[in-house]
Enzyme design. Sequence first.
Site, PDB file in Angstrom:
ATOM      1  CB  VAL A  31       6.026  -1.184  -1.862  1.00 27.17           C
ATOM      2  CG1 VAL A  31       6.360  -2.025  -3.088  1.00 27.17           C
ATOM      3  CG2 VAL A  31       6.239  -1.994  -0.593  1.00 27.17           C
ATOM      4  CB  THR A  61       1.850  -8.632   0.489  1.00 22.07           C
ATOM      5  OG1 THR A  61       3.192  -8.152   0.480  1.00 22.07           O
ATOM      6  CG2 THR A  61       1.793 -10.018   1.100  1.00 22.07           C
ATOM      7  CG  LEU A 100      10.714  -2.877   0.086  1.00 26.79           C
ATOM      8  CD1 LEU A 100      10.289  -2.152   1.345  1.00 26.79           C
ATOM      9  CD2 LEU A 100      10.732  -1.920  -1.064  1.00 26.79           C
ATOM     10  NE  ARG A 101      15.952  -5.920   5.313  1.00 21.63           N
ATOM     11  CZ  ARG A 101      17.236  -6.071   5.633  1.00 21.63           C
ATOM     12  NH1 ARG A 101      17.574  -6.663   6.752  1.00 21.63           N
ATOM     13  NH2 ARG A 101      18.187  -5.630   4.829  1.00 21.63           N
ATOM     14  CE  LYS A 133       5.953  -9.724   1.311  1.00 20.86           C
ATOM     15  NZ  LYS A 133       7.178  -9.101   1.748  1.00 20.86           N
ATOM     16  CG  ASN A 192       6.330 -10.851   5.302  1.00 21.79           C
ATOM     17  OD1 ASN A 192       7.550 -10.851   5.169  1.00 21.79           O
ATOM     18  ND2 ASN A 192       5.577  -9.848   4.906  1.00 21.79           N
ATOM     19  CB  CYS A 248       4.596  -6.416   6.246  1.00 18.57           C
ATOM     20  SG  CYS A 248       4.676  -5.199   4.924  1.00 18.57           S
ATOM     21  CE  LYS A 286      -0.444  -5.881   4.542  1.00 16.97           C
ATOM     22  NZ  LYS A 286      -0.189  -6.744   3.425  1.00 16.97           N
ATOM     23  NE  ARG A 307       1.975   1.628   7.004  1.00 17.85           N
ATOM     24  CZ  ARG A 307       2.104   1.375   5.697  1.00 17.85           C
ATOM     25  NH1 ARG A 307       1.041   1.258   4.940  1.00 17.85           N
ATOM     26  NH2 ARG A 307       3.287   1.238   5.152  1.00 17.85           N
TER      27      ARG A 307
HETATM   28  N1  LIG Z   1       5.778  -1.416   3.528  1.00 19.35           N
HETATM   29  C1  LIG Z   1       6.551  -2.479   3.387  1.00 19.35           C
HETATM   30  O1  LIG Z   1       7.596  -2.609   4.046  1.00 19.35           O
HETATM   31  C2  LIG Z   1       6.195  -3.554   2.425  1.00 19.35           C
HETATM   32  C3  LIG Z   1       7.166  -4.502   2.054  1.00 19.35           C
HETATM   33  C4  LIG Z   1       6.815  -5.487   1.143  1.00 19.35           C
HETATM   34  C5  LIG Z   1       5.534  -5.545   0.642  1.00 19.35           C
HETATM   35  N2  LIG Z   1       4.599  -4.616   1.045  1.00 19.35           N
HETATM   36  C6  LIG Z   1       3.259  -4.704   0.465  1.00 19.35           C
HETATM   37  O2  LIG Z   1       3.175  -3.728  -0.573  1.00 19.35           O
HETATM   38  C7  LIG Z   1       1.847  -3.165  -0.637  1.00 19.35           C
HETATM   39  C8  LIG Z   1       1.927  -1.659  -0.478  1.00 19.35           C
HETATM   40  O3  LIG Z   1       2.423  -1.380   0.817  1.00 19.35           O
HETATM   41  P1  LIG Z   1       2.873   0.103   1.222  1.00 19.35           P
HETATM   42  O4  LIG Z   1       3.444  -0.009   2.596  1.00 19.35           O
HETATM   43  O5  LIG Z   1       3.671   0.698   0.141  1.00 19.35           O
HETATM   44  O6  LIG Z   1       1.440   0.813   1.276  1.00 19.35           O
HETATM   45  P2  LIG Z   1       1.145   2.383   1.376  1.00 19.35           P
HETATM   46  O7  LIG Z   1      -0.153   2.485   2.065  1.00 19.35           O
HETATM   47  O8  LIG Z   1       2.328   3.088   1.912  1.00 19.35           O
HETATM   48  O9  LIG Z   1       0.998   2.831  -0.153  1.00 19.35           O
HETATM   49  C9  LIG Z   1      -0.084   2.540  -0.964  1.00 19.35           C
HETATM   50  C10 LIG Z   1      -0.268   3.698  -1.935  1.00 19.35           C
HETATM   51  O10 LIG Z   1      -1.255   3.344  -2.897  1.00 19.35           O
HETATM   52  C11 LIG Z   1      -2.049   4.484  -3.163  1.00 19.35           C
HETATM   53  N3  LIG Z   1      -3.330   4.062  -3.732  1.00 19.35           N
HETATM   54  C12 LIG Z   1      -4.345   3.399  -3.122  1.00 19.35           C
HETATM   55  N4  LIG Z   1      -5.362   3.213  -3.989  1.00 19.35           N
HETATM   56  C13 LIG Z   1      -4.970   3.742  -5.179  1.00 19.35           C
HETATM   57  C14 LIG Z   1      -5.579   3.877  -6.446  1.00 19.35           C
HETATM   58  N5  LIG Z   1      -6.802   3.399  -6.669  1.00 19.35           N
HETATM   59  N6  LIG Z   1      -4.908   4.486  -7.431  1.00 19.35           N
HETATM   60  C15 LIG Z   1      -3.670   4.988  -7.204  1.00 19.35           C
HETATM   61  N7  LIG Z   1      -3.035   4.899  -6.017  1.00 19.35           N
HETATM   62  C16 LIG Z   1      -3.681   4.291  -5.011  1.00 19.35           C
HETATM   63  C17 LIG Z   1      -2.171   5.164  -1.813  1.00 19.35           C
HETATM   64  O11 LIG Z   1      -2.534   6.532  -1.922  1.00 19.35           O
HETATM   65  C18 LIG Z   1      -0.753   4.986  -1.257  1.00 19.35           C
HETATM   66  O12 LIG Z   1       0.076   6.066  -1.626  1.00 19.35           O
HETATM   67  C19 LIG Z   1       1.068  -3.885   0.458  1.00 19.35           C
HETATM   68  O13 LIG Z   1       0.422  -4.995  -0.113  1.00 19.35           O
HETATM   69  C20 LIG Z   1       2.136  -4.360   1.422  1.00 19.35           C
HETATM   70  O14 LIG Z   1       1.739  -5.494   2.149  1.00 19.35           O
HETATM   71  C21 LIG Z   1       4.910  -3.622   1.900  1.00 19.35           C
END
Ligand SMILES: NC(=O)c1ccc[n+]([C@@H]2O[C@H](COP(=O)([O-])OP(=O)(O)OC[C@H]3O[C@@H](n4cnc5c(N)ncnc54)[C@H](O)[C@@H]3O)[C@@H](O)[C@H]2O)c1
Length: 473
Positions: free
Chosen positions: A11, A124, A156-157, A227, A231, A283, A286, A350
């Site tokens: 994201v 989320t 986003l997807r 949100k 989902n 997503c 969880k 994942r």
């Molecule tokens: N992946 C998806 O399709 C999607 C879509 C919509 C919403 N979301 C939500 O968005 C959020 C992020 O999802 P994601 O898939 O991008 O996760 P991800 O695990 O790919 O990315 C999280 C990033 O945060 C970094 N991080 C963690 N702790 C940190 C800190 N203290 N300081 C700086 N960086 C730090 C990690 O190193 C990692 O790069 C989640 O809540 C998820 O539910 C994800």
Amino acid sequence: MKIAIIGSGYVGLVAAGCFAELEHDVLCVDNDATKLAALARGECPIHEEFLPELLKDYRGNRLVFTDDLCGAVAASEVVFITVGTPPGPEGGADLSSVEQVAREIARGVVLGNGGYKVIVEKSTVPVFTAGWVRRVLTMSGAPRRWFDVASNPEFLREGTAVCDFLCPDRIVVGVNSERAAEKLRAVYAPLTTGAYYRRADAIPPPDNARIPPPLIETSTRSAELIKQASNAYLALRVSFINAVANLCEATGADVDQVREGLGADARIGRRFLRPGIGYGGSCFPKDLDGFRDVAAQHGCDFRLLDEVKRINAEQRERFLRKVREALWTLPGKRLAVLGLAFKGGTDDVRESPAIAVAGRLLAEGASVVAYDPAAMPRARKIFAKEAAAGQIEFAEDAYAAAEGADALLVLTDWEEFAALDLGRLREALRCPVMVDGRNVFPPARMAEEGFFYTSMGRPAAEPRRALKVKKAS
Ligand SMILES: NC(=O)c1ccc[n+]([C@@H]2O[C@H](COP(=O)([O-])OP(=O)(O)OC[C@H]3O[C@@H](n4cnc5c(N)ncnc54)[C@H](O)[C@@H]3O)[C@@H](O)[C@H]2O)c1
């Protein structure tokens, strides 16, 4: 506008690239040194259409990567939190990264010395998180009038993330102050005014895009609920059509025909009505659990969500039963597996149902030769032990995976699988058996092409012509 993104994952990176595309100045923060080094070398750590180009265009000018969270916050007007919120031990989301980041953001707010900032949760998170973030910031010394906390959930997807971000169905902004609302309206103005889409160099919007997208303003609590409810509802549709597919199998109906009739109703629509081996990814599972947990904590009995989850888990078992029915015994059988990502178009494994199914087949004594267009590097890490033991191999393409296999299993709905040369696949296989967990191929064609073919919710197919017996190798 000056924007900080905290967390450069799926994201965060997409948001960073897209905000730079919208002409904002973006500081993208992460605490993973390996990821930052890869980004600094010019690599794109995730498989996502258009993202490498955006990173290439803006890296080092409008888009800067850093591990200095505090400095990035101090220099920004709007700070998006995009860290992970994985499942916690009790079913609800583990918000410890959000809390940790909120503490550090507080230091950045103080360092900003009075410059007003909006801290936006894009991760989320369950309802009431904005209140907790506000409290953590205040308790960590950030003066209350220097910041507001807002919620701007991301829809986003993976696989189409850049297009989804730039052409969303809607932008939801949960705010509790007009000052915060104004900032977020300005962030998204290039989209909501349509200015971005008029640019000659804009990434072309998909055909069905709603342009310009509406910006829906709500309270922070409503945005947080929107949100998780979205989902949970999408997961519900997947489980619903899977249950319908099972009923089709039991009655001799065809789920493709049922879907067509069902989806033609404008109140229902066609999307998210594809049967398969169940939903997965980081997503849906969880967020469904998180939503259930929120409901339970607030005295609401939402047992419908338990059923959605039960049907999803059962779907994998049904697929495994189909594999056993197609092959009789599994120990010693060589199985070609097409697809390891949780869905087509992404390298994300994942909570991938494909990984879970492949793991079960290995545990039952089969050997697996897997191919995925993007997810093999991540899958290799998951199956490192089995690969070392020679139980699983990774092939360079679908035909190599099929070579000498007792059956071919389709586990991910990659578009390119539908274009495979079926004659070549059949020739490569030891036996022309295919179990398609994603309904990629039409059964009538599979019969024509000489396969014993089983899919989800549709009649099984058998070769129309007598089989040529292959010599044992
Ligand atoms: N992946 C998806 O399709 C999607 C879509 C919509 C919403 N979301 C939500 O968005 C959020 C992020 O999802 P994601 O898939 O991008 O996760 P991800 O695990 O790919 O990315 C999280 C990033 O945060 C970094 N991080 C963690 N702790 C940190 C800190 N203290 N300081 C700086 N960086 C730090 C990690 O190193 C990692 O790069 C989640 O809540 C998820 O539910 C994800």
